[in-house]
Design a protein around this motif. Structure first.
Motif, mmCIF file in Angstrom:
data_model
loop_
_atom_site.group_PDB
_atom_site.id
_atom_site.type_symbol
_atom_site.label_atom_id
_atom_site.label_comp_id
_atom_site.label_asym_id
_atom_site.label_seq_id
_atom_site.Cartn_x
_atom_site.Cartn_y
_atom_site.Cartn_z
ATOM 1 N N MET A 65 53.060 34.452 54.509
ATOM 2 C CA MET A 65 52.624 33.404 53.586
ATOM 3 C C MET A 65 51.093 33.397 53.569
ATOM 4 S SD MET A 65 53.279 29.273 53.635
ATOM 5 C CE MET A 65 54.965 29.233 53.081
ATOM 6 N N SER A 66 50.519 33.484 52.370
ATOM 7 C CA SER A 66 49.059 33.521 52.260
ATOM 8 C C SER A 66 48.457 32.148 52.537
ATOM 9 C CB SER A 66 48.660 33.975 50.860
ATOM 10 O OG SER A 66 49.013 32.961 49.918
ATOM 11 N N LEU A 67 47.155 32.103 52.776
ATOM 12 C CA LEU A 67 46.463 30.822 52.954
ATOM 13 C C LEU A 67 46.536 29.995 51.675
ATOM 14 C CD1 LEU A 67 43.302 31.903 54.963
ATOM 15 C CD2 LEU A 67 45.188 30.489 55.786
ATOM 16 N N PHE A 68 46.442 30.685 50.521
ATOM 17 C CA PHE A 68 46.592 29.981 49.240
ATOM 18 C C PHE A 68 47.949 29.280 49.189
ATOM 19 C CE2 PHE A 68 48.253 29.688 44.964
ATOM 20 C CZ PHE A 68 47.196 29.190 44.222
ATOM 21 N N ALA A 69 48.999 30.030 49.514
ATOM 22 C CA ALA A 69 50.356 29.467 49.457
ATOM 23 C C ALA A 69 50.523 28.336 50.465
ATOM 24 C CB ALA A 69 51.386 30.567 49.708
ATOM 25 N N ALA A 70 49.933 28.490 51.649
ATOM 26 C CA ALA A 70 50.061 27.450 52.678
ATOM 27 C C ALA A 70 49.376 26.165 52.219
ATOM 28 C CB ALA A 70 49.453 27.936 53.991
ATOM 29 N N ALA A 71 48.178 26.295 51.653
ATOM 30 C CA ALA A 71 47.435 25.103 51.214
ATOM 31 C C ALA A 71 48.147 24.432 50.042
ATOM 32 C CB ALA A 71 46.008 25.492 50.826
ATOM 33 N N ARG A 72 48.639 25.251 49.106
ATOM 34 C CA ARG A 72 49.367 24.692 47.971
ATOM 35 C C ARG A 72 50.622 23.971 48.462
ATOM 36 N NH1 ARG A 72 53.703 25.893 45.587
ATOM 37 N NH2 ARG A 72 54.132 25.198 43.454
ATOM 38 N N LYS A 105 34.067 32.587 54.326
ATOM 39 C CA LYS A 105 34.041 32.244 52.899
ATOM 40 C C LYS A 105 35.371 32.540 52.225
ATOM 41 C CE LYS A 105 29.248 32.342 51.526
ATOM 42 N NZ LYS A 105 28.152 33.019 50.861
ATOM 43 N N GLU A 106 35.946 33.692 52.518
ATOM 44 C CA GLU A 106 37.176 34.111 51.858
ATOM 45 C C GLU A 106 38.322 33.159 52.192
ATOM 46 O OE1 GLU A 106 35.187 36.022 53.772
ATOM 47 O OE2 GLU A 106 34.180 36.901 52.025
ATOM 48 N N ALA A 107 38.472 32.869 53.476
ATOM 49 C CA ALA A 107 39.587 32.019 53.907
ATOM 50 C C ALA A 107 39.433 30.608 53.341
ATOM 51 C CB ALA A 107 39.654 31.984 55.438
ATOM 52 N N VAL A 108 38.227 30.072 53.429
ATOM 53 C CA VAL A 108 37.998 28.704 52.958
ATOM 54 C C VAL A 108 38.225 28.624 51.446
ATOM 55 C CG1 VAL A 108 36.230 26.930 52.646
ATOM 56 C CG2 VAL A 108 36.482 28.060 54.860
ATOM 57 N N ALA A 109 37.752 29.640 50.707
ATOM 58 C CA ALA A 109 37.934 29.642 49.253
ATOM 59 C C ALA A 109 39.422 29.682 48.905
ATOM 60 C CB ALA A 109 37.206 30.835 48.639
ATOM 61 N N GLU A 110 40.176 30.484 49.626
ATOM 62 C CA GLU A 110 41.609 30.600 49.357
ATOM 63 C C GLU A 110 42.317 29.263 49.624
ATOM 64 O OE1 GLU A 110 43.222 34.253 51.213
ATOM 65 O OE2 GLU A 110 45.186 33.428 50.615
ATOM 66 N N ILE A 111 41.947 28.617 50.705
ATOM 67 C CA ILE A 111 42.538 27.306 51.029
ATOM 68 C C ILE A 111 42.191 26.293 49.943
ATOM 69 C CG2 ILE A 111 42.409 25.359 52.638
ATOM 70 C CD1 ILE A 111 42.085 27.499 54.898
ATOM 71 N N ALA A 112 40.914 26.270 49.536
ATOM 72 C CA ALA A 112 40.481 25.307 48.515
ATOM 73 C C ALA A 112 41.225 25.547 47.201
ATOM 74 C CB ALA A 112 38.973 25.409 48.308
ATOM 75 N N GLY A 114 44.177 26.912 46.814
ATOM 76 C CA GLY A 114 45.571 26.492 46.993
ATOM 77 C C GLY A 114 45.723 24.980 46.894
ATOM 78 N N LEU A 115 44.795 24.247 47.492
ATOM 79 C CA LEU A 115 44.822 22.782 47.413
ATOM 80 C C LEU A 115 44.678 22.330 45.966
ATOM 81 C CD1 LEU A 115 42.398 21.945 50.375
ATOM 82 C CD2 LEU A 115 44.883 21.609 50.353
ATOM 83 N N ASN A 116 43.705 22.933 45.280
ATOM 84 C CA ASN A 116 43.455 22.538 43.892
ATOM 85 C C ASN A 116 44.666 22.854 43.007
ATOM 86 O OD1 ASN A 116 41.369 21.430 42.084
ATOM 87 N ND2 ASN A 116 41.590 23.396 41.027
ATOM 88 N N ALA A 117 45.257 24.023 43.216
ATOM 89 C CA ALA A 117 46.434 24.413 42.424
ATOM 90 C C ALA A 117 47.578 23.426 42.648
ATOM 91 C CB ALA A 117 46.868 25.833 42.795
ATOM 92 N N GLY A 118 47.846 23.115 43.900
ATOM 93 C CA GLY A 118 48.930 22.177 44.224
ATOM 94 C C GLY A 118 48.708 20.808 43.590
ATOM 95 N N ALA A 119 47.463 20.349 43.628
ATOM 96 C CA ALA A 119 47.158 19.042 43.043
ATOM 97 C C ALA A 119 47.269 19.083 41.526
ATOM 98 C CB ALA A 119 45.753 18.602 43.457
ATOM 99 N N ARG A 120 46.636 20.059 40.878
ATOM 100 C CA ARG A 120 46.583 20.106 39.422
ATOM 101 C C ARG A 120 47.956 20.321 38.788
ATOM 102 N NH1 ARG A 120 44.653 17.307 37.529
ATOM 103 N NH2 ARG A 120 44.301 18.294 35.534
ATOM 104 N N ILE B 19 34.365 24.322 49.557
ATOM 105 C CA ILE B 19 35.635 23.779 49.067
ATOM 106 C C ILE B 19 35.406 23.050 47.746
ATOM 107 C CG2 ILE B 19 37.411 22.015 49.510
ATOM 108 C CD1 ILE B 19 37.280 22.835 52.481
ATOM 109 N N GLN B 20 34.354 22.240 47.724
ATOM 110 C CA GLN B 20 34.081 21.432 46.528
ATOM 111 C C GLN B 20 33.935 22.289 45.273
ATOM 112 O OE1 GLN B 20 30.552 19.076 46.853
ATOM 113 N NE2 GLN B 20 30.858 18.114 44.860
ATOM 114 N N THR B 21 33.287 23.442 45.413
ATOM 115 C CA THR B 21 33.065 24.296 44.233
ATOM 116 C C THR B 21 34.373 24.838 43.664
ATOM 117 O OG1 THR B 21 32.835 26.327 45.527
ATOM 118 C CG2 THR B 21 30.812 25.075 45.091
#
Lengths: 331, 331
Positions: A65-72, A105-112, A114-120, B19-21
């Motif tokens: 499971m990717s970080l994007f998927a985990a955050a979403r 940077k890569e990991a944090v961006a992927e998490i962010a 995923g969070l944004n996708a899940g919310a939106r 994250i914010q960006t």
């Protein structure tokens, strides 16, 4: 819940009950402690709805499971509780614990992302948060929204009410086995099953569509269908007689190919985010039409009974569906 | 913020910016992302205020701090952010990550009692939560309340405004050194300093008392006084000239006995929960009287200036107060 007792440590549900006994209760609260969400009366006949649920890397993020998927997923699992109470989430807050190795940077961006996708996907926005160093990946999500009324509590099912679910079960349980290297599946089957674990959907449209006077009790199925039905039963003081096995065709295919009991996949998988509802019989046709009108599906699987047991009477066989679900600290 | 860059990993504040960006901003939001709280417009001229902040055992709970104290502190550090925005917390949600070793009745009861104590001290109730297994103790708190107006943002300080704090600094920094085995102190002195770390208080009465038109910018001092003043300066586009060192007598005693720089204890300790405010000069006397009326203390320590620097001009010596504060991932 005999399984909750071990000489090693307490079970998750027992811990929650133990915590509750030490808390000063808020007076006039609309939703009892331990239900899917918390609710606070506001001025002007509004109710604030709040939910917090934490995703932990070690136990909630299988390999693959990717970080994007985990955050979403961390967002979606909270949205599912809002769906079960008919509440639209407006704002998402996130507290993140990151191991040093993920502070890149890569990991944090992927998490962010995923969070944004899940919310939106569900109309909400991430509005704030906090980041900390931790030994394990932790994504603790809080949702906020307002409603005029809660769809239904976990208690409220009456004898004769129709037990219904918003989708078929077993894909995520099969997919998790695949990610853990237990069982085999190829091609499209494999990808459908793994997707069910990695990209779950919350039934928000369905929960919102049923606002009104259709539903007598409601919960989501994140701890497993058996656990959810037992929880509705226990909170409402009823039992359930199930006359169908709501299994997804892909889950059945996996079960047959791998010699796994389909009942196990359907009832004891967890990590599936369907709504489990009891519907007033006089309102059934209308409720089903409302769900279909939003592109969903309301599947009757049984009825609430006087007998305080959960029985599956299907294909000429009667089975008692035991209270068993995946619990933290019991892995 | 050169200290934030390392070839190993990102700093906490940089992670938050990153994250914010990646997030879709909510339109018409009252409080910018990254301020002490989030705020959402409700019907009827109400504003929902939300805050989430996570306590992590490894970094936030020094040896010698009980589980009760850790759980209480997790709540208090969130209340402090509410105080900085003049918001009364109503409801507390908690997501707990417990290592297997802490899944015992005694540990869970102590945590629950600490959460309840932290909430009740400030008039709030714990209304819901979630428990998970994790590698480290995690207590992720969310607060909810409503206000008519936010006290002040971090931005808003004008040249000439009076910089003020709600208490003296340095006790917690000294107490933390004692808990870490750095430095010595005996008897009452030791217990005052250790108490400052283990049993912090949030300045909620003070933050609530200042609602009205007194304060132009506000933040709490949890990341260190230097960091908070720099943040007010950066967000407001001003600098500050400080003409006093707001040091607690016990902290000065510790500094003298242990040969520690008092400026270091006051500005770079963190884990102290005072409010750091800029007050409009014409409203100073009234603001100070309001704080005293609730049993608090408003201490002027300097003024906002055009020069974009933080300078301490005290005891015949001028020092630049650098931007340095304790950050996760930088320990």
């Amino acid at each position: 819940m005999a399984e909750n007792m071990s000489n090693k440590s307490l079970g998750e549900h027992e811990i929650i009950r133990l915590i509750q006994t030490r808390l000063t209760p808020m007076q006039g609260i609309l939703v009892p402690f331990g239900d899917d969400v918390s609710a606070i009366n506001l001025k002007g006949a509004q109710v604030a709805v709040l939910k917090t649920d934490m995703l932990v890397g070690k136990t909630d993020v299988p390999k693959g499971m990717s970080l994007f998927a985990a955050a979403r997923k961390a967002v979606v699992m909270n949205v599912s509780d809002f769906a079960a109470k008919g509440a639209l989430p407006v704002a998402v807050l996130v507290a993140i614990g990151l191991p040093m190795a993920l502070a890149t940077k890569e990991a944090v961006a992927e998490i962010a992302e995923g969070l944004n996708a899940g919310a939106r996907e569900y109309g909400a926005y991430v509005v704030g948060g906090d980041t900390n160093e931790a030994s394990d990946l932790i994504i603790s999500i809080t949702l906020f929204g307002t409603v005029q009324n809660i769809l239904a509590l976990r208690r409220g099912a009456m004898v004769g009410d129709i037990l219904a679910v918003t989708g078929l079960f077993g894909r995520a349980a099969a997919g998790l086995r695949l990610l853990l290297g237990e069982g085999r599946a190829l091609g499209r089957l494999r990808s459908v099953l793994v997707d069910a674990v990695c990209s779950p959907m919350a039934r928000l449209r369905e929960g919102l569509a049923l606002r009104g006077d259709y539903v007598s009790a409601s919960i989501d199925s994140s701890d497993g269908l058996a656990w959810s039905i037992h929880e509705l039963a226990q909170q409402s003081g009823v039992g359930f007689l199930l006359d169908t096995l709501p299994i997804a065709s892909e889950a059945m295919e996996f079960a047959v190919q791998n010699g796994v009991d389909p009942v196990e996949l359907v009832f004891y998988g967890g990590e599936e985010y369907e709504l489990v509802l009891t519907v007033k019989p006089a309102k059934w046709a209308e409720a089903q039409a409302l769900i279909q009108a939003v592109g969903g599906c309301l599947i009757p699987i049984g009825k609430a009974t006087c007998e305080k047991q959960i029985i599956l009477d299907f294909a000429g066989q009667k089975r008692i569906i035991e209270l068993r679900g995946w619990e933290h600290f019991k892995g």
